[in-house]
Design a protein around this motif. Sequence first.
Motif, mmCIF file in Angstrom:
data_model
loop_
_atom_site.group_PDB
_atom_site.id
_atom_site.type_symbol
_atom_site.label_atom_id
_atom_site.label_comp_id
_atom_site.label_asym_id
_atom_site.label_seq_id
_atom_site.Cartn_x
_atom_site.Cartn_y
_atom_site.Cartn_z
ATOM 1 N N ASN A 271 47.330 46.368 29.310
ATOM 2 C CA ASN A 271 45.750 46.002 29.944
ATOM 3 C C ASN A 271 44.976 47.338 30.350
ATOM 4 O O ASN A 271 45.475 48.051 30.751
ATOM 5 N N LYS A 272 43.814 47.099 29.885
ATOM 6 C CA LYS A 272 42.675 48.119 30.718
ATOM 7 C C LYS A 272 41.569 47.473 31.055
ATOM 8 O O LYS A 272 40.982 46.577 30.428
ATOM 9 N N PHE A 273 41.122 47.783 32.352
ATOM 10 C CA PHE A 273 40.069 47.121 32.993
ATOM 11 C C PHE A 273 38.773 48.184 32.545
ATOM 12 O O PHE A 273 38.791 49.401 32.440
ATOM 13 N N VAL A 274 37.663 47.351 32.252
ATOM 14 C CA VAL A 274 36.490 48.351 31.923
ATOM 15 C C VAL A 274 35.116 47.513 32.914
ATOM 16 O O VAL A 274 35.383 46.530 33.381
ATOM 17 N N ASP A 275 34.120 48.630 32.868
ATOM 18 C CA ASP A 275 32.897 48.139 33.531
ATOM 19 C C ASP A 275 33.159 47.989 35.184
ATOM 20 O O ASP A 275 33.364 46.881 35.634
ATOM 21 N N PHE A 276 33.070 49.155 35.683
ATOM 22 C CA PHE A 276 33.255 49.204 37.373
ATOM 23 C C PHE A 276 31.699 49.426 37.706
ATOM 24 O O PHE A 276 31.896 50.161 38.895
ATOM 25 N N GLN A 277 30.680 49.013 37.291
ATOM 26 C CA GLN A 277 29.471 49.270 37.880
ATOM 27 C C GLN A 277 28.914 48.221 38.935
ATOM 28 O O GLN A 277 28.041 48.424 39.671
ATOM 29 N N VAL A 278 29.796 47.226 39.228
ATOM 30 C CA VAL A 278 29.265 46.083 40.277
ATOM 31 C C VAL A 278 30.567 45.820 41.278
ATOM 32 O O VAL A 278 30.787 44.882 41.990
ATOM 33 N N THR A 279 31.190 46.890 41.637
ATOM 34 C CA THR A 279 32.381 46.701 42.508
ATOM 35 C C THR A 279 31.887 46.694 43.972
ATOM 36 O O THR A 279 30.878 46.682 44.456
ATOM 37 N N ARG A 280 33.045 45.934 44.542
ATOM 38 C CA ARG A 280 32.673 45.454 46.103
ATOM 39 C C ARG A 280 34.069 45.843 47.047
ATOM 40 O O ARG A 280 34.991 45.918 46.428
#
Length: 401
Positions: A271-280
């Motif tokens: 698995n790969k995570f993508v889209d880290f633009q709205v992290t909290r």
Amino acid sequence: MYKIENFADLLRGRLDEDLEFVSYSAKSLTAPGENYGSVMLSVEIKCKNKKFDKEEIIYAVAKTPPQNEFMQQIFQTKVTFKAEIEFYKTIFPLMQELQKKHGMKPLQYHAKLLGERLNLQNTDVVDSNAVLLLENIAVKGFKCADRMKGFNFETIKLILQDLSNFHATGIALKLQCPDDFNIKVKPFLNLMIFGESAGEENDKFLEDTIKVSKEVIDENHELKKYLPAFLDIIEKKLDQSAKEPFATIVHQDLWVNNLMLKEENGKFIENKFVDFQVTRFISPADDVLFLLLTSIENDILMEKFDYLVEFYYEHFLVTLKKLDVNTEPFSKEAFEQEIKNAYPRQLQHTLTMLFPIFMDKSKAMDMTEFNPETAPPVEASKEQKEKLYSIVKLLAKKGWL
């Protein structure tokens, strides 16, 4: 072909010493309805291998800000694009370094960074020339699952193992490297919080989404009795603050299209995570809940929800121990309370996302053409209704309605 200004500068210092940039070509990567927060391009980078005097191709993905002004407002691009770049440049390397320090194999659940910039003037402002250039993991066999169906049982367990590792490493970094965390990580978290207003058009979309959700539940004779309690949750202003000790780095937008998986013999194995633009910076329970509510098969949501939450927690605890974190404050009872505290937030979040997730692809609009004033009315698809029914049944089963 799409043009990326000063493309060679993006690769400066990133190529192997034997490689020399020759040219590139770029084309659109995603179809309408698949991505709204950015422009995604498939890029082929032609290089010359000076050592062997032969041509080599590097396959990449270029991510640039959305061209549509409404989408820039919705996704608060001026700050979130900068945050995502910092994840690849700084935050992931910090997490990997910490894992190495504790004798762990460094996390590899993200694509390799090939280049980045905010603009052409080398300032701190995000403009239309901002680019995030990553390896194209699709050529290595990674792909998105079917968002209309969601993940099966074995696949969601694979994802939850990685997610528990990600969250636990964030906690260890917070506790063991507080200066790095406060200076290099925390400033790039909480830049966008779902549910906060991004303008009148977005408020109207949220109102329309809630209205449609009410109608969908009200037309179901079995579930309409839960409507008052359901509305009480989704219309309430909720606490969005981080609470210790669980507060950590959270993806916040983890659904089917923001995960890419490698398949082998009909089974996903990596698995790969993508889209880290709205992290909290908030509870890991928020990621777990949003992922489970939006992105697993409906029968699994109903039958295996408790099992999957416990499965995640057990792997979360294992990683904390490997990172030499005192696990006493992270008891099972404490985590169950985190889930109870987070579900109202994530029910609101989920409702706003069900429409884009389960949108009929044949009706999807191109992002560059999207205008809230001329867009078709929010309309629940068959898949969206079925997912909403499953969610309400689950909440009732859990005694949360």
